[in-house]
Design an enzyme around this catalytic site. Structure first.
Site, PDB file in Angstrom:
ATOM      1  N   CYS A 211      13.700  10.804   6.226  1.00 18.80           N
ATOM      2  CA  CYS A 211      13.698  10.307   7.604  1.00 18.80           C
ATOM      3  C   CYS A 211      15.070  10.449   8.267  1.00 18.80           C
ATOM      4  CB  CYS A 211      13.256   8.859   7.615  1.00 18.80           C
ATOM      5  SG  CYS A 211      14.217   7.860   6.465  1.00 18.80           S
TER       6      CYS A 211
ATOM      7  N   LYS B   8       0.861  -1.201   0.000  1.00 15.99           N
ATOM      8  CA  LYS B   8       0.000   0.000   0.000  1.00 15.99           C
ATOM      9  C   LYS B   8       0.890   1.241   0.000  1.00 15.99           C
ATOM     10  CE  LYS B   8      -1.913   2.445   3.297  1.00 15.99           C
ATOM     11  NZ  LYS B   8      -1.734   3.775   2.699  1.00 15.99           N
TER      12      LYS B   8
ATOM     13  N   GLU C 211      10.172  15.449  15.266  1.00 15.86           N
ATOM     14  CA  GLU C 211      10.502  15.443  13.845  1.00 15.86           C
ATOM     15  C   GLU C 211       9.675  16.500  13.116  1.00 15.86           C
ATOM     16  OE1 GLU C 211       9.292  11.870  11.769  1.00 15.86           O
ATOM     17  OE2 GLU C 211      11.136  11.898  10.591  1.00 15.86           O
TER      18      GLU C 211
ATOM     19  N   GLU D 117      10.208   0.887  10.082  1.00 13.13           N
ATOM     20  CA  GLU D 117      11.157   1.961   9.729  1.00 13.13           C
ATOM     21  C   GLU D 117      10.450   3.264  10.054  1.00 13.13           C
ATOM     22  OE1 GLU D 117      14.171   1.687   8.662  1.00 13.13           O
ATOM     23  OE2 GLU D 117      14.310  -0.370   7.950  1.00 13.13           O
TER      24      GLU D 117
END
Ligand code: NAD
Length: 514
Positions: free
Chosen positions: A319, A211, A419, A285
């Site tokens: 990331c 997906k 983040e 991850e």
């Protein structure tokens, strides 16, 4: 609704709705037309299927807010079940028992086709989430390299044998595929996130349901015709949809493994759904807030240019970007001045702009939600620290922000701890190596880290003490197909890339023969 992309003399037209692509032989409405040479509608009917859920998603271009498509089908429970059924049939049938050399041949062909189409497919990512077409083309080429790398491992999956033993038994240890494996990806580099999961899974003999993110589904869908040319029906299945569709995969009783790339918050939900359903294997991850440690013996010019690259690449939506810089006090003023100069020069030049132009390196942020999030963090940075440069929207058209530096931000501030996922960096200073390591490790994340020093012994000492899954010395970290990538702490667990990436998709069987 259709999109035309022109590249050289060739025009590719993609007609929507593209939807769940489930590779079996049922007749489906044609949704992709490729002019030059065109794919026959009957061939396309075998590729795309309308979602039974009836749910449609929209994607807007963050460069000019134009509607890209409002007819992207989202898979519901029936659609996900159909994908699992197709993947299961393929696993139990031809693919699961195929000679590994034949699996490798199919993967190598797929890699070549992706390389051939990389630019055209990348343009679809650019339309959907604004990343520079050059960046996304590189992403599709890296995706192709991952298929090439794992194709080379398909026929090298060996077991062990032991005899004699005290019990007089001959023992065989076999490494086998797991079955139907699912993958869920974020939107920032769709091709790499897809290939990190699908390539090792297929090399090991599994089948895949993937997906892509609802923010950037078009590029992955455009792989449909290429997949069909290389793999038997049901081997790779793409299902569209947002979080609801992802949950269906995470909770599915027939999916044996799920690999996820995305935020830490969603990672928790995936792990919970896996635990509450069939205890499927999970690899995560997740997010990062990676530090860059710059010591007073570093090559300053190199540290400045690499820091800049790592912060603005993909508009900071990476990331592993080093978004917390720690610089030794004695060189801090000089470093900040140089970094500010580099940011401002880049901002004035052609580097940032229309992401569909080949020379552009930095585009807008991915969508309005991401833009709002980054603007909120800019306000937090201004309140808690000192703005060095940037800190505002860039222009008035498109979701652009100026590359931003904050200094004197306390370690407890949200701009240091959370983040941002935008071109924003904080710079703090340290006196000693021990203090640098302690400040750098003071985070819940542990995805990546950078160290700038000319001393090899310091580099080895500091890399040993850093809590991170990946570390670059005198560079910013960019993953390679042949080495494992992944995090520690709340950046997740499991590895993608390298031999370790293949192991995620194998299970061990021990056989004893008396
Ligand atoms: P996200 O967590 O919002 O979404 C990621 C994917 O999960 C999407 O496909 C989404 O539809 C799906 N999803 C959302 N809710 C779900 C649920 N409840 N169950 C199952 N699936 C669900 O993340 P994002 O905004 O798409 O991506 C940005 C994040 O991804 C950042 O945190 C970034 O650091 C991380 N990321 C990590 C890596 C890595 O390799 N570690 C690489 C790229 C991005």
């Amino acid at each position: 609704m259709s999109i035309s992309l022109t590249q050289g003399m060739r025009t590719v037209q993609i007609d929507f709705p593209p939807s769940s692509a489930i590779f079996d032989s049922r007749p489906f409405p044609a949704v992709v037309a490729d002019r030059g040479p065109p794919l026959s509608r009957s061939a396309l009917r075998k590729i795309f299927v309308d979602a039974k859920s009836g749910e449609l998603l929209s994607v807007h271009n963050p460069h000019d807010d134009s509607l890209v498509s409002d007819k992207i089908h989202a898979a519901g429970p029936e659609d996900v079940d159909a994908a699992v059924k197709a993947a299961h049939k393929a696993f139990k049938g031809d693919w699961g028992r195929k000679d590994p050399t034949d699996r490798a041949k199919a993967m190598l062909k797929f890699a070549d086709l992706i390389r051939e189409k990389a630019g055209e497919i990348a343009a679809l990512e650019t339309k959907a989430m604004g990343s520079a077409v050059a960046t996304q083309t590189m992403g599709y080429n890296v995706g192709a390299d991952l298929f090439t790398y794992y194709a080379g491992l398909a026929d090298k999956i060996h077991g062990e044998a032991a005899y004699p033993s005290s019990a007089g038994k001959y023992k065989i240890i076999q490494r086998e595929p797991i079955g139907v494996c699912a993958g869920i990806g974020a939107w920032n580099v769709s091709a790499v996130l897809f290939a990190w999961k699908a390539a090792p899974a297929l090399a090991a003999g599994n089948t895949v349901i993937y997906k892509p993110s609802e923010k950037a589904p078009l590029g992955t869908l455009a792989l449909g015709p290429l997949i069909q040319q290389c793999f038997p029906p049901g081997v790779i299945n793409i299902v569209n949809g947002a979080g609801k569709t992802g949950q269906l995969l995470a909770a599915h009783m027939e999916i044996r493994q799920i690999a996820f790339t995305g935020s830490t918050a969603t990672g928790r939900k995936i792990q919970e759904a896996a635990a509450k359903s069939n205890l499927k294997r999970v690899s995560l991850e997740l997010g990062g807030k990676s530090p860059s440690l710059i010591f007073d013996d570093a090559d300053l010019e190199l540290a400045v240019s690499k820091s800049m690259e790592g912060i603005v690449a993909n508009t900071g939506q990476i990331c592993a970007m080093a978004s917390r810089i720690f610089v030794q006090e004695s060189i801090a003023d000089n470093f900040i001045e140089l970094l500010k100069g580099t940011f401002e020069t880049a901002s004035k030049g052609n580097m940032i702009g229309d992401p569909s132009l080949a020379d552009t390196q930095v585009g807008p942020l991915a969508d309005k939600a991401q833009f709002k999030r980054v603007m909120e963090y800019l306000e937090i940075g201004k309140k808690d620290g000192q703005l060095v440069t940037g800190g505002i929207q860039r222009g008035t058209n498109g979701l652009f922000v100026e590359p931003t530096i904050f200094k004197n931000t306390p370690n407890g501030s949200r701009i240091v701890q959370e983040e941002v996922f935008g071109p924003v960096v904080t710079v703090q200073t340290f006196k000693t190596e021990e203090e640098a390591v302690q400040m750098a490790n003071d985070t819940v994340f542990g995805l990546s880290a950078c160290i700038y020093t000319k001393s090899i012994s310091r580099a080895l000492r500091v890399t040993r003490d850093m809590e991170a899954g990946t570390i670059a010395v005198n560079d910013w970290y960019f993953p390679a197909p042949d080495t494992p990538f992944g995090g520690v702490k709340q950046s997740g667990y499991g590895r993608e890339g390298g031999l370790e990436g293949l192991n995620e998709y194998l299970q061990t069987k021990t056989i004893q023969i008396k």
